[in-house]
Design a protein around this motif. Structure first.
Motif, short mmCIF file in Angstrom:
data_model
loop_
_atom_site.label_atom_id
_atom_site.label_comp_id
_atom_site.label_asym_id
_atom_site.label_seq_id
_atom_site.Cartn_x
_atom_site.Cartn_y
_atom_site.Cartn_z
N CYS A 267 0.82 -1.21 0.00
CA CYS A 267 0.00 0.00 0.00
C CYS A 267 0.85 1.26 0.00
CB CYS A 267 -0.92 0.00 1.22
SG CYS A 267 -2.13 1.35 1.26
N CYS B 210 3.46 2.04 -5.35
CA CYS B 210 2.08 2.32 -4.96
C CYS B 210 1.89 3.80 -4.69
CB CYS B 210 1.70 1.50 -3.72
SG CYS B 210 1.35 -0.24 -4.04
N PHE C 255 -5.31 6.23 -1.58
CA PHE C 255 -4.50 5.06 -1.26
C PHE C 255 -4.41 4.17 -2.50
CE2 PHE C 255 -6.57 6.35 2.67
CZ PHE C 255 -5.53 6.31 3.60
N ILE D 85 -3.57 0.10 -3.32
CA ILE D 85 -3.26 -1.23 -2.80
C ILE D 85 -3.02 -2.18 -3.97
CG2 ILE D 85 -4.43 -0.97 -0.59
CD1 ILE D 85 -6.86 -2.33 -1.74
#
Length: 319
Positions: A36, A243, A271, A273
């Protein structure tokens, strides 16, 4: 294909909302863990574990990412997610226990519904209980329950935001998807046209926030915090640094669909992932991520329903 974030194998999504208080939370669970990264662009963020996601820091994977309403109060919901995961033996093994790594971000929805209704530990826990890999509801669900857009004239003239998702799959098996809770200060655009945002005084027509700002209109809107928060998910093999780069590039999707964006009154956060199944190129991934973020935002608006005297896209545009 579901054409949403559930197209990523190994991901479950759970959503709980308080339809009277007009707030809620959305949890994305990766039971096996997912690499992440995060990028925060707005100046009013509320987040959990973003320091841990710095590529120089030790822990590589998260077990859940939470998107929540409730402003800073809503961060409490992440503790409910952590409790659920620990009870199910999911987390980072430290020998004496498994510690769930739960990242999260919140949006400001206290100006709608009941400001005393906030996502708490119980709501976060319940979102995990209903998490599944088969059905994802968009619009007025989870973190999108109290989301609104277009607040330059204040909350009275905004439109309904929501939560939306979109995915793209390539022939080589690569899948990139996004899940976005749209709660912006600015307007939402599709193909260069405003489809949701600040309303006229009669509340039957969408105006243009940027034009109003240039003409000196800011009657309360600059004092309302907002924030669009989202998750890009992929089955690609990525490092934490990669990421983070995808998250940075994904903000272009925000910029394509929302304007003004990344203001002092938004805590815009993305974010990323990665579940680590398919080799891919970061430039390609970031470009696809931009598209799925943009289309997730549009889906959030088009799936939203009018609530509490706040008109939706459907009500304003499809009369």
């Amino acid at each position: 294909m579901y054409n949403n974030i559930l197209d990523i194998k190994g991901i479950k999504v759970g959503q709980i909302e308080d339809i009277e208080g007009l707030t809620g939370c959305t949890v994305v669970i990766c039971e096996e863990g997912a690499v992440c990264g995060v990028d925060v662009r707005g100046s009013a963020p509320g987040t959990r574990e973003t320091d841990l996601l710095d590529p120089i820091n030790m822990v590589q994977k998260v077990h859940a990412v939470v998107l929540s309403g409730g402003s800073a109060f809503g961060l409490e919901s992440t503790c409910g997610v952590s409790r659920y995961l620990e009870e199910h033996n999911i987390g980072f093994d430290v020998g004496v226990a498994k510690v769930p790594i739960v990242a999260g971000a919140v949006l400001f929805d206290l100006v709608v519904g009941d400001p005393k209704s906030r996502p708490d530990i119980e709501m976060g826990y319940k979102a995990c209980e209903v998490a599944n890999d088969k059905e994802l509801k968009q619009g007025n669900f989870g973190a999108g329950c109290g989301a609104t857009v277009g607040k330059v004239k204040g909350a009275e003239y905004c439109m309904k935001g929501g939560i939306g998702s979109y995915s793209i799959k390539l022939d080589n098996g690569l899948v990139v998807a996004a899940l976005v809770a749209v709660n912006a200060f600015g307007d939402v655009y599709e193909n260069g046209k405003v489809i949701a945002g600040v309303l006229n005084n009669e509340k039957n027509k969408v105006l243009n926030t940027y034009d109003l700002m240039k003409n000196g209109v800011n009657s309360g809107g600059f004092n309302i915090d907002n924030t669009t928060i989202g998750i890009v998910a992929t089955n690609a093999k990525l490092t934490k640094a990669e990421c983070k780069k995808i998250s940075q590039m994904s903000h272009n999707g925000y910029a394509k669909a929302i304007f003004p964006i990344h203001t002092p009154h938004d805590g815009d956060t993305i974010f990323t992932i990665a579940t680590g199944e398919v080799e891919s190129d970061v430039t390609l991934l970031g470009s696809i991520a931009t598209e799925v973020v943009e289309k997730s935002i549009i889906n959030a608006i088009k799936n939203a329903k009018s609530i509490d005297n706040i008109p939706s896209y459907e009500e304003i545009n499809l009369k």
